[in-house]
Design a protein around this motif. Structure first.
Motif, PDB file in Angstrom:
ATOM      1  N   ILE A  71       0.837  -1.208   0.000  1.00  0.00           N
ATOM      2  CA  ILE A  71       0.000   0.000   0.000  1.00  0.00           C
ATOM      3  C   ILE A  71       0.872   1.259   0.000  1.00  0.00           C
ATOM      4  CG2 ILE A  71      -0.393   0.211   2.495  1.00  0.00           C
ATOM      5  CD1 ILE A  71      -3.086   0.740  -0.129  1.00  0.00           C
ATOM      6  N   VAL A  72       2.033   1.183   0.648  1.00  0.00           N
ATOM      7  CA  VAL A  72       2.968   2.314   0.619  1.00  0.00           C
ATOM      8  C   VAL A  72       3.487   2.513  -0.807  1.00  0.00           C
ATOM      9  CG1 VAL A  72       5.240   3.121   1.386  1.00  0.00           C
ATOM     10  CG2 VAL A  72       3.622   2.174   3.044  1.00  0.00           C
ATOM     11  N   ALA A  73       3.857   1.422  -1.468  1.00  0.00           N
ATOM     12  CA  ALA A  73       4.342   1.524  -2.849  1.00  0.00           C
ATOM     13  C   ALA A  73       3.262   2.088  -3.764  1.00  0.00           C
ATOM     14  CB  ALA A  73       4.808   0.165  -3.342  1.00  0.00           C
ATOM     15  N   ALA A  74       2.021   1.671  -3.539  1.00  0.00           N
ATOM     16  CA  ALA A  74       0.914   2.210  -4.345  1.00  0.00           C
ATOM     17  C   ALA A  74       0.766   3.708  -4.122  1.00  0.00           C
ATOM     18  CB  ALA A  74      -0.391   1.483  -4.002  1.00  0.00           C
ATOM     19  N   ARG A  75       0.945   4.167  -2.881  1.00  0.00           N
ATOM     20  CA  ARG A  75       0.846   5.605  -2.594  1.00  0.00           C
ATOM     21  C   ARG A  75       1.978   6.367  -3.286  1.00  0.00           C
ATOM     22  NH1 ARG A  75      -1.111  10.102  -3.081  1.00  0.00           N
ATOM     23  NH2 ARG A  75      -0.029  11.745  -1.960  1.00  0.00           N
ATOM     24  N   VAL A  76       3.176   5.826  -3.251  1.00  0.00           N
ATOM     25  CA  VAL A  76       4.307   6.483  -3.909  1.00  0.00           C
ATOM     26  C   VAL A  76       4.037   6.598  -5.402  1.00  0.00           C
ATOM     27  CG1 VAL A  76       6.766   6.296  -4.467  1.00  0.00           C
ATOM     28  CG2 VAL A  76       5.982   5.808  -2.141  1.00  0.00           C
ATOM     29  N   LEU A  77       3.539   5.539  -6.005  1.00  0.00           N
ATOM     30  CA  LEU A  77       3.219   5.568  -7.422  1.00  0.00           C
ATOM     31  C   LEU A  77       2.115   6.590  -7.719  1.00  0.00           C
ATOM     32  CD1 LEU A  77       4.104   4.239 -10.058  1.00  0.00           C
ATOM     33  CD2 LEU A  77       2.313   2.531  -9.694  1.00  0.00           C
ATOM     34  N   ARG A 177       3.950 -10.898  16.192  1.00  0.00           N
ATOM     35  CA  ARG A 177       3.899 -11.635  14.923  1.00  0.00           C
ATOM     36  C   ARG A 177       3.015 -10.905  13.907  1.00  0.00           C
ATOM     37  NH1 ARG A 177       5.548 -16.327  13.066  1.00  0.00           N
ATOM     38  NH2 ARG A 177       6.241 -17.068  15.086  1.00  0.00           N
ATOM     39  N   ARG A 178       1.894 -10.334  14.365  1.00  0.00           N
ATOM     40  CA  ARG A 178       1.011  -9.587  13.457  1.00  0.00           C
ATOM     41  C   ARG A 178       1.740  -8.417  12.812  1.00  0.00           C
ATOM     42  NH1 ARG A 178      -3.062 -11.211  16.639  1.00  0.00           N
ATOM     43  NH2 ARG A 178      -2.876  -9.592  18.211  1.00  0.00           N
ATOM     44  N   ALA A 179       2.638  -7.779  13.566  1.00  0.00           N
ATOM     45  CA  ALA A 179       3.393  -6.637  13.029  1.00  0.00           C
ATOM     46  C   ALA A 179       4.385  -7.061  11.955  1.00  0.00           C
ATOM     47  CB  ALA A 179       4.124  -5.919  14.160  1.00  0.00           C
ATOM     48  N   ALA A 180       4.651  -8.373  11.884  1.00  0.00           N
ATOM     49  CA  ALA A 180       5.627  -8.887  10.919  1.00  0.00           C
ATOM     50  C   ALA A 180       4.975  -9.732   9.837  1.00  0.00           C
ATOM     51  CB  ALA A 180       6.673  -9.710  11.658  1.00  0.00           C
ATOM     52  N   THR A 181       3.663  -9.601   9.660  1.00  0.00           N
ATOM     53  CA  THR A 181       2.930 -10.391   8.686  1.00  0.00           C
ATOM     54  C   THR A 181       2.327  -9.463   7.632  1.00  0.00           C
ATOM     55  OG1 THR A 181       2.379 -11.958  10.434  1.00  0.00           O
ATOM     56  CG2 THR A 181       1.090 -12.093   8.416  1.00  0.00           C
ATOM     57  N   VAL A 182       2.461  -9.839   6.383  1.00  0.00           N
ATOM     58  CA  VAL A 182       1.886  -9.038   5.299  1.00  0.00           C
ATOM     59  C   VAL A 182       0.370  -9.030   5.441  1.00  0.00           C
ATOM     60  CG1 VAL A 182       1.580  -8.869   2.808  1.00  0.00           C
ATOM     61  CG2 VAL A 182       3.799  -9.513   3.750  1.00  0.00           C
ATOM     62  N   ASP A 183      -0.215  -7.852   5.348  1.00  0.00           N
ATOM     63  CA  ASP A 183      -1.662  -7.696   5.463  1.00  0.00           C
ATOM     64  C   ASP A 183      -2.190  -7.110   4.158  1.00  0.00           C
ATOM     65  OD1 ASP A 183      -4.287  -7.153   6.041  1.00  0.00           O
ATOM     66  OD2 ASP A 183      -3.871  -5.881   7.779  1.00  0.00           O
ATOM     67  N   PRO A 184      -2.863  -7.936   3.333  1.00  0.00           N
ATOM     68  CA  PRO A 184      -3.358  -7.414   2.049  1.00  0.00           C
ATOM     69  C   PRO A 184      -4.447  -6.353   2.231  1.00  0.00           C
ATOM     70  CG  PRO A 184      -4.162  -9.641   2.432  1.00  0.00           C
ATOM     71  CD  PRO A 184      -3.189  -9.333   3.531  1.00  0.00           C
ATOM     72  N   ASN A 185      -5.008  -6.250   3.414  1.00  0.00           N
ATOM     73  CA  ASN A 185      -6.059  -5.259   3.687  1.00  0.00           C
ATOM     74  C   ASN A 185      -5.531  -4.053   4.452  1.00  0.00           C
ATOM     75  OD1 ASN A 185      -8.127  -6.916   2.525  1.00  0.00           O
ATOM     76  ND2 ASN A 185      -7.956  -8.191   4.349  1.00  0.00           N
ATOM     77  N   ALA A 186      -4.225  -3.923   4.521  1.00  0.00           N
ATOM     78  CA  ALA A 186      -3.633  -2.821   5.286  1.00  0.00           C
ATOM     79  C   ALA A 186      -4.050  -1.478   4.709  1.00  0.00           C
ATOM     80  CB  ALA A 186      -2.108  -2.936   5.273  1.00  0.00           C
ATOM     81  N   GLU A 187      -4.201  -0.522   5.585  1.00  0.00           N
ATOM     82  CA  GLU A 187      -4.519   0.843   5.159  1.00  0.00           C
ATOM     83  C   GLU A 187      -3.270   1.697   5.273  1.00  0.00           C
ATOM     84  OE1 GLU A 187      -7.878   2.448   7.174  1.00  0.00           O
ATOM     85  OE2 GLU A 187      -9.128   0.711   6.718  1.00  0.00           O
ATOM     86  N   LEU A 188      -3.205   2.705   4.429  1.00  0.00           N
ATOM     87  CA  LEU A 188      -2.068   3.610   4.451  1.00  0.00           C
ATOM     88  C   LEU A 188      -2.060   4.390   5.755  1.00  0.00           C
ATOM     89  CD1 LEU A 188       0.297   4.753   2.739  1.00  0.00           C
ATOM     90  CD2 LEU A 188      -1.265   6.574   2.056  1.00  0.00           C
ATOM     91  N   ARG A 189      -0.898   4.441   6.392  1.00  0.00           N
ATOM     92  CA  ARG A 189      -0.741   5.210   7.631  1.00  0.00           C
ATOM     93  C   ARG A 189      -0.075   6.542   7.288  1.00  0.00           C
ATOM     94  NH1 ARG A 189       2.548   1.268  11.209  1.00  0.00           N
ATOM     95  NH2 ARG A 189       3.295   0.564   9.191  1.00  0.00           N
ATOM     96  N   MET A 190      -0.903   7.504   6.935  1.00  0.00           N
ATOM     97  CA  MET A 190      -0.444   8.831   6.535  1.00  0.00           C
ATOM     98  C   MET A 190      -0.122   9.652   7.771  1.00  0.00           C
ATOM     99  SD  MET A 190       0.035  11.011   3.964  1.00  0.00           S
ATOM    100  CE  MET A 190      -0.868  10.329   2.589  1.00  0.00           C
ATOM    101  N   LEU A 191       1.085  10.193   7.834  1.00  0.00           N
ATOM    102  CA  LEU A 191       1.460  11.089   8.930  1.00  0.00           C
ATOM    103  C   LEU A 191       1.278  12.539   8.537  1.00  0.00           C
ATOM    104  CD1 LEU A 191       4.694   9.248  10.126  1.00  0.00           C
ATOM    105  CD2 LEU A 191       2.415   9.153  11.132  1.00  0.00           C
ATOM    106  N   ARG A 192       1.619  12.847   7.269  1.00  0.00           N
ATOM    107  CA  ARG A 192       1.409  14.196   6.735  1.00  0.00           C
ATOM    108  C   ARG A 192       1.332  14.094   5.227  1.00  0.00           C
ATOM    109  NH1 ARG A 192       5.900  18.739   7.292  1.00  0.00           N
ATOM    110  NH2 ARG A 192       6.803  17.576   5.567  1.00  0.00           N
ATOM    111  N   PRO A 193       0.255  14.621   4.618  1.00  0.00           N
ATOM    112  CA  PRO A 193       0.138  14.551   3.153  1.00  0.00           C
ATOM    113  C   PRO A 193       1.153  15.448   2.468  1.00  0.00           C
ATOM    114  CG  PRO A 193      -1.704  15.765   4.102  1.00  0.00           C
ATOM    115  CD  PRO A 193      -0.882  15.259   5.252  1.00  0.00           C
ATOM    116  N   TYR A 194       1.274  15.239   1.178  1.00  0.00           N
ATOM    117  CA  TYR A 194       2.198  16.041   0.379  1.00  0.00           C
ATOM    118  C   TYR A 194       1.820  17.498   0.481  1.00  0.00           C
ATOM    119  CZ  TYR A 194       5.323  17.363  -3.389  1.00  0.00           C
ATOM    120  OH  TYR A 194       6.344  17.933  -4.106  1.00  0.00           O
ATOM    121  N   PRO A 195       2.779  18.371   0.832  1.00  0.00           N
ATOM    122  CA  PRO A 195       2.471  19.799   0.971  1.00  0.00           C
ATOM    123  C   PRO A 195       1.949  20.399  -0.327  1.00  0.00           C
ATOM    124  CG  PRO A 195       4.639  19.288   1.885  1.00  0.00           C
ATOM    125  CD  PRO A 195       4.171  18.080   1.134  1.00  0.00           C
ATOM    126  N   ALA A 196       0.883  21.140  -0.214  1.00  0.00           N
ATOM    127  CA  ALA A 196       0.261  21.749  -1.405  1.00  0.00           C
ATOM    128  C   ALA A 196       1.072  22.921  -1.904  1.00  0.00           C
ATOM    129  CB  ALA A 196      -1.152  22.210  -1.078  1.00  0.00           C
TER     130      ALA A 196
END
Length: 196
Positions: A71-77, A177-196
């Motif tokens: 999901i992070v890679a998708a956001r970067v793209l 273990r959950r923190a180290a498992t791939v989650d296909p339903n993970a949501e993006l954890r946005m800390l700050r969006p791209y500055p406008a």
């Protein structure tokens, strides 16, 4: 004197960069469009991402790691498409603060964290999968650590020194273990969006 942007450790000639902790984020974040903060087991960053907002005012900040690399890679793209140009990505492994014996003082330095190295490698691997593969040697090495150990990542993360500290503090192994498992339903954890 070499400035921060042209310093070799800034990795500015590469689209995907990798370093450790706050100092590393400052080194490789100059000119980055997005900073991916990797703290797989949580709690070791001491507020570093938000503390960096002013220093790296031009960048979006997201959290990423083993569970949500895709999901992070998708956001970067998506950001690259939005901006209509190549984006520069700073992947930062938080590491663990090295605390003095009294545990009340400021961290004395940064300690290596295998789970953060592997989490950063997972993000870099996911970026390569969507076509962003112009990586610094540092980023390539982190990615190779992840891809080479992919089958053992959950075990390594739960057996790491950081995980053992958490277990000693009462955190359940299943939560680690959950923190180290791939989650296909993970949501993006946005800390700050791209500055406008």
């Amino acid at each position: 004197m070499t400035d921060a942007v042209t310093h070799p450790h800034a990795q500015t000639t590469y689209q995907v960069r990798f370093d450790w902790g706050r100092p590393g984020a400052v080194r490789i974040g100059a000119g980055a469009d997005i900073v991916v903060w990797v703290d797989v087991l949580g709690g070791s960053d001491d507020g570093a991402p938000t503390a960096l907002f002013a220093e790296l005012a031009q960048a979006e900040f997201v959290e990423g790691g083993l569970t949500d690399a895709a999901i992070v890679a998708a956001r970067v793209l998506d950001l690259q498409v939005q901006l209509g140009r190549r984006v520069f990505v700073a992947v930062v492994a938080s590491g663990d603060p090295e605390r003095p014996a009294d545990d009340g003082a400021e961290p004395a330095g940064l300690r290596f964290s295998v789970e953060d190295l592997l989490g950063a490698g997972a993000v870099i691997d996911a970026l390569a999968a969507v076509g962003l593969d112009f990586c610094s040697p540092e980023a390539a090495a982190s990615c190779a650590a992840f891809t080479g150990l992919r089958g053992a990542v959950a075990h390594l993360a739960t057996a790491s020194a950081g995980a053992r500290e958490l277990v000693a503090a009462g955190v359940a192994t299943a939560d680690i273990r959950r923190a180290a498992t791939v989650d296909p339903n993970a949501e993006l954890r946005m800390l700050r969006p791209y500055p406008a």
